[in-house]
Every structure is written in C-alpha cells, then in structure tokens.
Design a protein around this motif. Sequence first.
Motif, mmCIF file in Angstrom:
data_model
loop_
_atom_site.group_PDB
_atom_site.id
_atom_site.type_symbol
_atom_site.label_atom_id
_atom_site.label_comp_id
_atom_site.label_asym_id
_atom_site.label_seq_id
_atom_site.Cartn_x
_atom_site.Cartn_y
_atom_site.Cartn_z
ATOM 1 N N THR A 65 31.327 23.291 59.587
ATOM 2 C CA THR A 65 32.769 23.042 59.587
ATOM 3 C C THR A 65 33.562 24.039 58.752
ATOM 4 O OG1 THR A 65 32.664 21.612 57.650
ATOM 5 C CG2 THR A 65 32.410 20.548 59.826
ATOM 6 N N GLY A 66 32.902 24.750 57.843
ATOM 7 C CA GLY A 66 33.589 25.631 56.909
ATOM 8 C C GLY A 66 34.062 24.921 55.651
ATOM 9 N N LEU A 83 39.896 27.656 54.113
ATOM 10 C CA LEU A 83 39.362 27.196 55.389
ATOM 11 C C LEU A 83 40.390 27.542 56.459
ATOM 12 C CD1 LEU A 83 37.312 25.640 57.102
ATOM 13 C CD2 LEU A 83 38.565 23.554 56.524
ATOM 14 N N ILE A 84 39.994 28.365 57.393
ATOM 15 C CA ILE A 84 40.907 28.833 58.432
ATOM 16 C C ILE A 84 40.572 28.146 59.748
ATOM 17 C CG2 ILE A 84 41.650 30.850 59.749
ATOM 18 C CD1 ILE A 84 41.174 32.490 57.181
ATOM 19 N N THR A 85 41.596 27.509 60.329
ATOM 20 C CA THR A 85 41.394 26.740 61.552
ATOM 21 C C THR A 85 42.324 27.142 62.687
ATOM 22 O OG1 THR A 85 42.926 25.046 60.762
ATOM 23 C CG2 THR A 85 40.575 24.720 60.272
ATOM 24 N N ASP A 86 43.361 27.934 62.366
ATOM 25 C CA ASP A 86 44.353 28.308 63.373
ATOM 26 C C ASP A 86 45.023 29.606 62.948
ATOM 27 O OD1 ASP A 86 46.941 27.628 61.797
ATOM 28 O OD2 ASP A 86 45.740 25.796 61.645
ATOM 29 N N ALA A 87 45.817 30.173 63.843
ATOM 30 C CA ALA A 87 46.443 31.471 63.588
ATOM 31 C C ALA A 87 47.389 31.432 62.392
ATOM 32 C CB ALA A 87 47.192 31.940 64.837
ATOM 33 N N ALA A 102 37.508 34.052 53.590
ATOM 34 C CA ALA A 102 37.843 33.239 54.753
ATOM 35 C C ALA A 102 36.633 32.385 55.114
ATOM 36 C CB ALA A 102 38.210 34.132 55.930
ATOM 37 N N CYS A 103 36.868 31.103 55.325
ATOM 38 C CA CYS A 103 35.796 30.177 55.703
ATOM 39 C C CYS A 103 36.076 29.645 57.104
ATOM 40 C CB CYS A 103 35.725 29.018 54.718
ATOM 41 S SG CYS A 103 35.382 29.537 53.032
ATOM 42 N N PHE A 104 35.018 29.605 57.920
ATOM 43 C CA PHE A 104 35.150 29.173 59.299
ATOM 44 C C PHE A 104 34.062 28.168 59.653
ATOM 45 C CE2 PHE A 104 36.799 33.528 59.216
ATOM 46 C CZ PHE A 104 38.058 33.345 59.777
ATOM 47 N N GLY A 105 34.387 27.284 60.581
ATOM 48 C CA GLY A 105 33.424 26.325 61.103
ATOM 49 C C GLY A 105 32.809 26.820 62.391
ATOM 50 N N LEU A 109 34.937 25.937 65.879
ATOM 51 C CA LEU A 109 35.786 26.991 66.430
ATOM 52 C C LEU A 109 35.134 27.839 67.514
ATOM 53 C CD1 LEU A 109 37.440 28.286 63.140
ATOM 54 C CD2 LEU A 109 38.529 26.954 64.959
ATOM 55 N N GLY A 110 33.887 28.198 67.337
ATOM 56 C CA GLY A 110 33.231 29.088 68.292
ATOM 57 C C GLY A 110 33.560 30.544 68.021
ATOM 58 N N ILE A 111 32.768 31.429 68.562
ATOM 59 C CA ILE A 111 32.842 32.853 68.237
ATOM 60 C C ILE A 111 34.169 33.490 68.635
ATOM 61 C CG2 ILE A 111 31.591 33.534 70.343
ATOM 62 C CD1 ILE A 111 31.511 35.311 66.890
#
Length: 147
Positions: A65-66, A83-87, A102-105, A109-111
């Motif tokens: 999930t990040g 935690l980045i989830t959107d633009a 930057a942390c991503f799930g 989110l997918g690649i």
Amino acid sequence: MQTIVIACDPNAQDIKKQLITYLEAKGYTVTDYGSEDPIYANTAVHLAAAVARLEFDRGILLCGTGIGMSIAANKIKGAYAALITDAYSAERSRKSNNANIACFGAFTLGIRNIEKLLDIYLSSEFEYGGASQPKVDKIRAYELAQS
C-alpha cells in the motif's frame, strides 16, 4: 539529472524492477537498495537515512500500500516521505511539502499509474519562499527540537 535510490518489500519486487528500467531509460541514475527483507521498516529506514544524509536527491519506496514504508521512513530525521496516490498529491508532495521520498502502493496503483505519478513527483520542485515555506520550516523546527 537527479540521483535516485529505490527499495521495496518482497511484495513489490516486480514493480521495482520495472521502475528501475523506466527511470534509467529517462536518464536517471538509480541505486537499488533491495527488496528481500520482509520487515519493510528495515528497508525504509535504510533508504531514508541515505536520503537524509544527502547521498541521493530523492528516494522511492514501494510496498503493498505504501503506507508502512511512509510511516517507517518518516522516523528518520531529515527524511520526508509522502504517500502518493494521485497526480495532485504527487505534485504537492514536492511543491508544498518538499518531500524527498515518494512512497507508492504496488497493490493499489500498478506500474503504469506509478510511472505517471513518479514523472510528476520527479519534475516538481519545492517553492522556496512560497506560502508553504513557513509550514515546512515548522516541521523541521519540531524535528530539531526532538534531537
């Protein structure tokens, strides 16, 4: 070009490998801090400490999930993980908050989404002297007071 360090937990190994290829193709220098440790906090702290020591310009952390990575990384003085989830959060994590990690799930989110958000994050810069400067300064003052 910026130097980037990247790491993940075992859940995000495939996406991390794809991101390394993607970033290197764009000309970034990328250092891989691994993905084998199932205790994501170990990986996050290791990467965050290197970014805080200014060994790299930016860091990238990935887990399911990040969330866990961002919590762990933010325990290190000088590390500012978002935690980045959107633009919008990708842009504002830099412009308003001066996040250096930057942390991503990987599961959320997918690649393709992560690539798009990473492009925004890496092309954004903090607005020194802007409206957010006093807020970021206050965060750093709290941090220094706890040392």
